[in-house]
Design a protein around this motif. Structure first.
Motif, PDB file in Angstrom:
ATOM      1  N   ALA A 205      49.806  22.879  41.109  1.00 41.80           N
ATOM      2  CA  ALA A 205      49.171  23.489  39.946  1.00 41.80           C
ATOM      3  C   ALA A 205      48.539  22.458  39.024  1.00 41.80           C
ATOM      4  O   ALA A 205      47.730  22.812  38.158  1.00 41.80           O
ATOM      5  CB  ALA A 205      50.192  24.314  39.157  1.00 41.80           C
ATOM      6  N   ARG A 206      48.898  21.200  39.208  1.00 41.75           N
ATOM      7  CA  ARG A 206      48.355  20.147  38.341  1.00 41.75           C
ATOM      8  C   ARG A 206      47.584  19.088  39.122  1.00 41.75           C
ATOM      9  O   ARG A 206      47.336  17.998  38.620  1.00 41.75           O
ATOM     10  CB  ARG A 206      49.486  19.508  37.523  1.00 41.75           C
ATOM     11  CG  ARG A 206      49.999  20.465  36.449  1.00 41.75           C
ATOM     12  CD  ARG A 206      51.303  20.016  35.812  1.00 41.75           C
ATOM     13  NE  ARG A 206      51.630  20.889  34.685  1.00 41.75           N
ATOM     14  CZ  ARG A 206      52.133  22.114  34.817  1.00 41.75           C
ATOM     15  NH1 ARG A 206      52.370  22.614  36.026  1.00 41.75           N
ATOM     16  NH2 ARG A 206      52.394  22.865  33.758  1.00 41.75           N
ATOM     17  N   ALA A 207      47.217  19.414  40.347  1.00 42.44           N
ATOM     18  CA  ALA A 207      46.498  18.460  41.199  1.00 42.44           C
ATOM     19  C   ALA A 207      44.999  18.478  40.944  1.00 42.44           C
ATOM     20  O   ALA A 207      44.277  17.581  41.392  1.00 42.44           O
ATOM     21  CB  ALA A 207      46.780  18.751  42.668  1.00 42.44           C
ATOM     22  N   GLY A 208      44.517  19.505  40.250  1.00 46.71           N
ATOM     23  CA  GLY A 208      43.100  19.574  39.907  1.00 46.71           C
ATOM     24  C   GLY A 208      42.243  20.336  40.894  1.00 46.71           C
ATOM     25  O   GLY A 208      41.055  20.572  40.623  1.00 46.71           O
ATOM     26  N   ARG A 227      46.925  30.433  37.559  1.00 45.65           N
ATOM     27  CA  ARG A 227      45.531  30.526  37.095  1.00 45.65           C
ATOM     28  C   ARG A 227      44.802  29.209  37.279  1.00 45.65           C
ATOM     29  O   ARG A 227      43.603  29.185  37.584  1.00 45.65           O
ATOM     30  CB  ARG A 227      45.525  30.933  35.614  1.00 45.65           C
ATOM     31  CG  ARG A 227      44.135  31.041  35.013  1.00 45.65           C
ATOM     32  CD  ARG A 227      44.206  31.128  33.514  1.00 45.65           C
ATOM     33  NE  ARG A 227      42.887  31.178  32.894  1.00 45.65           N
ATOM     34  CZ  ARG A 227      42.672  31.022  31.613  1.00 45.65           C
ATOM     35  NH1 ARG A 227      43.697  30.777  30.796  1.00 45.65           N
ATOM     36  NH2 ARG A 227      41.459  31.087  31.112  1.00 45.65           N
ATOM     37  N   ARG A 228      45.524  28.098  37.121  1.00 45.29           N
ATOM     38  CA  ARG A 228      44.892  26.778  37.225  1.00 45.29           C
ATOM     39  C   ARG A 228      44.300  26.519  38.607  1.00 45.29           C
ATOM     40  O   ARG A 228      43.375  25.724  38.750  1.00 45.29           O
ATOM     41  CB  ARG A 228      45.907  25.675  36.922  1.00 45.29           C
ATOM     42  CG  ARG A 228      46.395  25.620  35.483  1.00 45.29           C
ATOM     43  CD  ARG A 228      47.200  24.345  35.257  1.00 45.29           C
ATOM     44  NE  ARG A 228      47.681  24.276  33.896  1.00 45.29           N
ATOM     45  CZ  ARG A 228      48.929  24.579  33.523  1.00 45.29           C
ATOM     46  NH1 ARG A 228      49.803  24.964  34.442  1.00 45.29           N
ATOM     47  NH2 ARG A 228      49.287  24.488  32.274  1.00 45.29           N
ATOM     48  N   VAL A 229      44.845  27.149  39.636  1.00 44.07           N
ATOM     49  CA  VAL A 229      44.406  26.828  40.992  1.00 44.07           C
ATOM     50  C   VAL A 229      43.465  27.880  41.579  1.00 44.07           C
ATOM     51  O   VAL A 229      43.023  27.743  42.722  1.00 44.07           O
ATOM     52  CB  VAL A 229      45.613  26.610  41.933  1.00 44.07           C
ATOM     53  CG1 VAL A 229      46.379  25.372  41.527  1.00 44.07           C
ATOM     54  CG2 VAL A 229      46.523  27.834  41.971  1.00 44.07           C
ATOM     55  N   VAL A 230      43.127  28.910  40.809  1.00 36.05           N
ATOM     56  CA  VAL A 230      42.186  29.935  41.276  1.00 36.05           C
ATOM     57  C   VAL A 230      40.789  29.560  40.780  1.00 36.05           C
ATOM     58  O   VAL A 230      40.555  29.412  39.576  1.00 36.05           O
ATOM     59  CB  VAL A 230      42.567  31.338  40.779  1.00 36.05           C
ATOM     60  CG1 VAL A 230      41.565  32.372  41.292  1.00 36.05           C
ATOM     61  CG2 VAL A 230      43.972  31.700  41.249  1.00 36.05           C
ATOM     62  N   ALA A 231      39.871  29.399  41.708  1.00 30.21           N
ATOM     63  CA  ALA A 231      38.498  29.049  41.352  1.00 30.21           C
ATOM     64  C   ALA A 231      37.824  30.216  40.639  1.00 30.21           C
ATOM     65  O   ALA A 231      38.225  31.373  40.805  1.00 30.21           O
ATOM     66  CB  ALA A 231      37.721  28.681  42.612  1.00 30.21           C
ATOM     67  N   PRO A 232      36.799  29.950  39.822  1.00 30.85           N
ATOM     68  CA  PRO A 232      36.045  31.045  39.199  1.00 30.85           C
ATOM     69  C   PRO A 232      35.554  32.032  40.257  1.00 30.85           C
ATOM     70  O   PRO A 232      34.991  31.631  41.277  1.00 30.85           O
ATOM     71  CB  PRO A 232      34.880  30.318  38.524  1.00 30.85           C
ATOM     72  CG  PRO A 232      35.405  28.933  38.252  1.00 30.85           C
ATOM     73  CD  PRO A 232      36.299  28.614  39.416  1.00 30.85           C
TER      74      PRO A 232
END
Length: 329
Positions: A205-208, A227-232
């Motif tokens: 989740a914090r790998a970018g 949410r951080r890992v789901v692309a737009p």
């Protein structure tokens, strides 16, 4: 006949092998002599009555003190022993696989519509490992709109559903990143994952990185983390997941409820599909398995006499792929 039964909720210690009456098929049912069955996360959820809110949400499955169906098990492979009066298309001696309930037994009655023919090139152990997990994986990928070129993250890639999800996503032409523990890195790589993240060392989740479809098969992350890992424009697909004894009251249902209520506010497209027996889908998956385009990862098999140990393995040891119980000779 012998069957693995329980009368009250609890750990695998409440299970026992018992001699019970052999069931008789109703008009639309088939009696199957079981050769092999497999265990799934759904089995320990029902066995333990966890999360407890599920006892209120699904009264058809959960009773007050124990499951309404005493016999555990969902998947099966075996031979047709008898058919109901209204059944067409099946006859005694047909080799089948399918999904219903009460399959950790020598015999089970199954709706005719829930069975498919076992391909000749598929062993009973491989066939028994397929139904619930492979159907769920395929349905989850469809919900995530996974296609050629998709970037897919599978959280829980080494489990029963996860091992099928990785392979099926790769078969669709997707680039897959799997999340698992250290001991399973090589396994997930062998299934076709382009990248594997060891959650004991790295936090995905914090790998970018971000993905077009995120399949969370564990349910122990927050909605904000996911949410951080789901692309737009991407999709988050939520499953049951959870670990026995953790989150006993809400468990992963809490995450799914938050996803359904707040996903849109967070700019997330959230899907929470419900897996049901699907004969057409299972026929296709069994054919892929026979062609060696899909394989059931079976960590261990147990005889029916040790079915309690099989459930304990699933409950305590976080199985790699599937655990199978052999029944017939």
């Amino acid at each position: 006949m012998l069957a693995l039964v329980q009368d009250v909720y609890g750990t695998s210690d409440v299970l026992r092998l018992e001699d019970v009456d052999r069931p008789e098929p109703a008009a639309d049912q088939v009696l199957v002599r079981i050769a092999a069955a497999s265990v799934n996360a759904a089995d320990w959820h029902i066995m333990r009555g966890e999360p407890r809110i599920a006892r209120l949400m699904d009264r058809g499955v959960f009773g007050r003190r124990g499951p309404r169906e005493r016999i555990r098990g969902r998947d099966l492979a075996g031979t047709v022993e008898a058919v109901g009066a209204e059944v067409t298309g099946w006859q005694v001696g047909d080799e089948v696989l399918g999904e219903d309930e009460a399959t950790l037994a020598e015999y089970a009655v199954v709706p005719a519509a829930c069975l498919v023919r076992r391909p000749a090139g598929l062993s009973v152990e491989q066939a028994a490992a397929l139904p619930l997990a492979a159907i769920t994986a395929d349905l989850w990928l469809t919900a995530g709109e996974v296609r050629a070129g998709s970037r897919v993250l599978v959280v829980g890639a080494s489990g029963g559903v996860g091992t099928f999800a990785v392979q099926l996503a790769v078969a669709r032409g997707a680039a897959v990143t799997g999340v698992c523990s250290t001991r399973n890195l090589d396994l997930v790589t062998s299934l076709g994952a382009a990248e594997v993240v060891d959650y004991t060392r790295d936090d995905v989740a914090r790998a970018g990185a971000s993905y077009d479809a995120v399949l969370d098969l564990v349910g122990n992350r927050t909605l904000r983390d996911l949410r951080r890992v789901v692309a737009p424009g991407g999709t988050l697909v939520l499953s049951g997941g959870g670990n026995p004894g953790e989150g006993r009251y809400l468990g992963p249902i809490g995450l799914m409820a938050k996803g359904g209520l707040f996903g849109r506010l967070l700019g997330l497209r959230v899907r929470i599909p419900r897996a049901e027996p699907d004969a057409e889908r299972l026929t296709e998956l069994a054919a892929m398995a026979e062609r060696r385009e899909l394989r059931a990862v079976i960590e261990r098999t147990y005889p029916l006499a040790d079915a309690t140990a099989a459930m304990r393995h699933l409950e305590v040891d976080h199985a790699r792929g599937k655990i199978v119980v052999t029944v017939g000779s």
